[in-house]
Design an enzyme around this catalytic site. Structure first.
Site, PDB file in Angstrom:
ATOM      1  N   LYS A   1     -32.368  39.872  13.576  1.00 37.24           N
ATOM      2  CA  LYS A   1     -32.224  39.933  12.113  1.00 37.24           C
ATOM      3  C   LYS A   1     -33.594  39.996  11.448  1.00 37.24           C
ATOM      4  O   LYS A   1     -34.389  39.074  11.557  1.00 37.24           O
ATOM      5  CB  LYS A   1     -31.490  38.703  11.577  1.00 37.24           C
ATOM      6  CG  LYS A   1     -31.157  38.870  10.089  1.00 37.24           C
ATOM      7  CD  LYS A   1     -30.755  37.576   9.422  1.00 37.24           C
ATOM      8  CE  LYS A   1     -31.927  36.856   8.803  1.00 37.24           C
ATOM      9  NZ  LYS A   1     -32.554  37.556   7.665  1.00 37.24           N
TER      10      LYS A   1
ATOM     11  N   GLU B   1     -42.141  30.063  16.063  1.00 37.18           N
ATOM     12  CA  GLU B   1     -43.498  30.329  15.583  1.00 37.18           C
ATOM     13  C   GLU B   1     -43.466  30.104  14.084  1.00 37.18           C
ATOM     14  O   GLU B   1     -42.870  30.893  13.354  1.00 37.18           O
ATOM     15  CB  GLU B   1     -43.891  31.761  15.973  1.00 37.18           C
ATOM     16  CG  GLU B   1     -45.382  31.944  16.073  1.00 37.18           C
ATOM     17  CD  GLU B   1     -45.957  32.507  14.803  1.00 37.18           C
ATOM     18  OE1 GLU B   1     -46.348  31.692  13.937  1.00 37.18           O
ATOM     19  OE2 GLU B   1     -46.000  33.731  14.676  1.00 37.18           O
TER      20      GLU B   1
ATOM     21  N   CYS C   1     -49.321  33.991   9.140  1.00 38.33           N
ATOM     22  CA  CYS C   1     -49.122  32.582   9.519  1.00 38.33           C
ATOM     23  C   CYS C   1     -50.407  31.981  10.072  1.00 38.33           C
ATOM     24  O   CYS C   1     -50.647  30.793   9.922  1.00 38.33           O
ATOM     25  CB  CYS C   1     -47.969  32.428  10.478  1.00 38.33           C
ATOM     26  SG  CYS C   1     -47.959  33.683  11.728  1.00 38.33           S
TER      27      CYS C   1
ATOM     28  N   GLU D   1     -49.345  25.141   3.346  1.00 41.84           N
ATOM     29  CA  GLU D   1     -49.495  26.581   3.545  1.00 41.84           C
ATOM     30  C   GLU D   1     -49.153  27.312   2.239  1.00 41.84           C
ATOM     31  O   GLU D   1     -48.101  27.092   1.654  1.00 41.84           O
ATOM     32  CB  GLU D   1     -48.539  27.045   4.653  1.00 41.84           C
ATOM     33  CG  GLU D   1     -48.706  28.508   4.974  1.00 41.84           C
ATOM     34  CD  GLU D   1     -47.780  28.977   6.101  1.00 41.84           C
ATOM     35  OE1 GLU D   1     -46.595  28.603   6.097  1.00 41.84           O
ATOM     36  OE2 GLU D   1     -48.256  29.729   6.968  1.00 41.84           O
TER      37      GLU D   1
HETATM   38  P1  ADP Z   1     -40.128  32.470   4.265  1.00 40.56           P
HETATM   39  O1  ADP Z   1     -40.065  31.195   3.519  1.00 40.56           O
HETATM   40  O2  ADP Z   1     -41.487  32.871   4.635  1.00 40.56           O
HETATM   41  O3  ADP Z   1     -39.290  33.586   3.697  1.00 40.56           O
HETATM   42  P2  ADP Z   1     -38.050  31.771   6.098  1.00 40.56           P
HETATM   43  O4  ADP Z   1     -38.213  30.819   7.212  1.00 40.56           O
HETATM   44  O5  ADP Z   1     -37.217  31.372   4.940  1.00 40.56           O
HETATM   45  O6  ADP Z   1     -39.513  32.165   5.683  1.00 40.56           O
HETATM   46  O7  ADP Z   1     -37.500  33.159   6.640  1.00 40.56           O
HETATM   47  C1  ADP Z   1     -37.783  33.683   7.903  1.00 40.56           C
HETATM   48  C2  ADP Z   1     -36.527  34.314   8.458  1.00 40.56           C
HETATM   49  O8  ADP Z   1     -35.563  33.289   8.667  1.00 40.56           O
HETATM   50  C3  ADP Z   1     -35.854  35.331   7.537  1.00 40.56           C
HETATM   51  O9  ADP Z   1     -35.321  36.365   8.324  1.00 40.56           O
HETATM   52  C4  ADP Z   1     -34.758  34.500   6.882  1.00 40.56           C
HETATM   53  O10 ADP Z   1     -33.668  35.275   6.417  1.00 40.56           O
HETATM   54  C5  ADP Z   1     -34.323  33.614   8.030  1.00 40.56           C
HETATM   55  N1  ADP Z   1     -33.667  32.377   7.634  1.00 40.56           N
HETATM   56  C6  ADP Z   1     -33.710  31.713   6.451  1.00 40.56           C
HETATM   57  N2  ADP Z   1     -32.973  30.588   6.487  1.00 40.56           N
HETATM   58  C7  ADP Z   1     -32.426  30.523   7.731  1.00 40.56           C
HETATM   59  C8  ADP Z   1     -31.577  29.585   8.417  1.00 40.56           C
HETATM   60  N3  ADP Z   1     -31.134  28.483   7.820  1.00 40.56           N
HETATM   61  N4  ADP Z   1     -31.261  29.827   9.705  1.00 40.56           N
HETATM   62  C9  ADP Z   1     -31.724  30.923  10.341  1.00 40.56           C
HETATM   63  N5  ADP Z   1     -32.517  31.850   9.754  1.00 40.56           N
HETATM   64  C10 ADP Z   1     -32.871  31.649   8.477  1.00 40.56           C
END
Ligand code: ADP
Length: 480
Positions: free
Chosen positions: A187, A261, A295, A392
């Site tokens: 995804k 990561e 990151c 961050e």
């Molecule tokens: P950022 O804050 O930098 O957008 P996220 O960790 O929210 O980073 O997003 C990184 C990825 O994780 C994206 O593909 C996002 O859609 C996905 N994501 C967000 N929330 C969840 C969750 N609860 N479980 C799994 N994947 C998630």
């Protein structure tokens, strides 16, 4: 099916942005076919430079994720058994096809994410291809990579990636999973799905058996459905520390493997004996590369007191030459912030810094009046306890602290919840060895910064996550 839309027209108005071929609407890539999302919901992917719509992308729900995982599970029966050399050939073919479309991929990456075309063209896309080439080479040599260990693939890998290096992160995840005989449900992040969907087209064209790679798009709940699916054996996640913690909770007690990561707040350390002009370039690259959406960005600068005045003067001067603007312009150094939300977060940190009273410096270059932009920013003489030095920011904002002794800078650099990367600039090899062994960071660069290669492992300590990607370590993470 593939029809050109507006993105073509406005991209084409810029000299190097011709020949992009995007669909108006992208379905999900499941079992080698393009499948409509069961909810029939789509969301817009837009250009952070001008907020214009580029294409519609599917919102996958649990049902769609289940279909994708089932397809990957079925495909695993075949993929884990075909000869390793055959697997390698498919991965090579993907790498070659990506290379052939490198120019188009670079333009789409720049349009969708806001990163400067120069970086997409010269760094992201070539590196993404190289990851496929590198792991294609390992596919039939696993016995040599792990002699006498009789390693086996894991099954279905659920892979969730962020928006800062969309195609590169997809390559980091997919290539080693395929080389080791696993199948994939990936995804991309919701604001940058387009190059992953172009990659799905490439994967389709490669003739790889259907279901070996499935690409599902959507928001956090789509990611959560992948993590929670009982038939997913391994989670590979790159993203925020907050979501990384949620993932760990979800998989606790299950048999799932994970590599996470996560965030970083990396120290870039300049000693008085460093080649100063080179170090200044390294500071610029460390924090302003990809608008600081990195990151491992060198977001905390530590300068030895004896050269602090000189380094800061040169740094400010060099920053004034950075061009902030349209990512598709080849002269742009700092592109658009990826989303309105991210720009808000960055501006909130800048306000905090100003209120805290550290010395504040922003370049005075012109920036576009529409879209999401932030000028390169410094906070000087920041206290170790400052929120700015601890959290961050994920934007073009650098904090500067000074130090007098080696022990002091090691202590300050390690005083962070994160431990992803660090940079050390000095003329003395002995200092480099001393620091690399004492800095609590997964990657330490010496007299350079933000250098990546498929053969070198990458990953963090502490709240920056665990597990390594890249190199042999990256292969090992997909084997038991
Ligand atoms: P950022 O804050 O930098 O957008 P996220 O960790 O929210 O980073 O997003 C990184 C990825 O994780 C994206 O593909 C996002 O859609 C996905 N994501 C967000 N929330 C969840 C969750 N609860 N479980 C799994 N994947 C998630």
């Amino acid at each position: 099916m593939s029809t050109k839309n507006n993105a073509w027209e406005y991209a084409d108005s810029i000299e190097n942005a011709s020949h992009i071929n995007l669909r108006k609407q992208y379905d999900l890539y499941i079992d080698g076919k393009w499948v409509k999302p069961s909810s029939n919901k789509y969301f817009s992917s837009s250009n952070p430079h001008d907020e214009k719509h580029i294409a519609d992308v599917s919102e996958a729900n649990e049902e769609d994720v289940d279909l994708a995982v089932q397809a990957a599970e079925k495909a695993y029966e075949l993929w884990s058994k075909i000869s390793a050399a055959e697997r390698g050939k498919y991965i090579f073919r993907i790498a070659r096809l990506m290379q052939e479309q490198a120019r188009e991929l670079a333009v789409i990456e720049s349009l969708d994410s806001g990163k400067p075309i120069r970086e997409a063209r010269d760094i992201d896309i070539p590196l993404a291809c190289n990851h496929f080439f590198y792991y294609a080479g390992w596919a039939d040599k696993l016995e040599y990579a792990f002699p006498n260990q009789h390693k086996k693939s894991l099954g279905v890998a659920g892979q969730i990636i962020p928006w800062n290096f969309p195609l590169l992160m997809a390559a980091w995840k997919i290539a080693p999973a395929l080389a080791t005989g696993n199948t994939v449900v990936l995804k991309p992040a919701e604001t940058t799905s387009l190059t992953a969907l172009k990659l799905a087209e490439i994967i389709e064209a490669s003739g790889i058996p259907p279901g070996v790679v499935n690409i599902v798009t959507g928001f956090g709940d789509t990611g959560a459905a992948i993590v929670a699916h009982p038939k997913v054996s391994k989670i590979a996640f790159t993203g925020s520390t907050a979501v990384g913690k949620l993932i760990q909770k979800t998989i606790a007690g299950s048999n799932k493997r994970a590599t996470l990561e996560l965030g970083g707040k990396s120290a870039n350390i300049i000693f008085g004996d460093a080649p100063i002009d080179q170090a200044v370039e390294g500071i610029i690259n460390g924090i302003f590369f990809n608008q600081g959406h990195v990151c491992c960005a060198g977001s905390r600068l530590f300068v030895e007191e004896s050269v602090a005045e000189k380094v800061i003067r040169k740094l400010k001067h060099r920053m004034q030459s950075l061009q902030v603007g349209n990512p598709l312009d080849k002269n742009t150094d700092v592109g658009a912030i990826n989303s309105k939300e991210q720009l808000k977060i960055i501006n909130r940190y800048i306000d905090i810094g100003i209120k805290e009273g550290s010395e504040f410096f922003q370049t005075d270059c012109a920036i576009p009046t529409e879209g999401y932009y932030c000028r390169p920013t410094l906070f000087i003489n920041v206290a170790q306890s400052s929120i700015l030095a601890q959290e961050e920011i994920f934007g073009p904002v650098l904090t500067i602290q000074t130090f007098r002794t080696v022990d002091e800078v090691i202590q300050k650099a390690n005083n962070s919840p994160y431990g992803l990367a660090a940079g050390v600039w000095t003329d003395k090899g002995s200092k480099i060895f001393n620091l690399t062994s004492k800095l609590k960071a997964g990657v330490v660069w010496a007299n350079t910064y933000n250098k990546f290669d498929p053969s070198s492992p990458f990953g963090g300590y502490k709240e920056s996550g665990f597990g390594r990607e890249g190199g042999l370590h990256g292969l090992g993470a997909y084997l038991k």
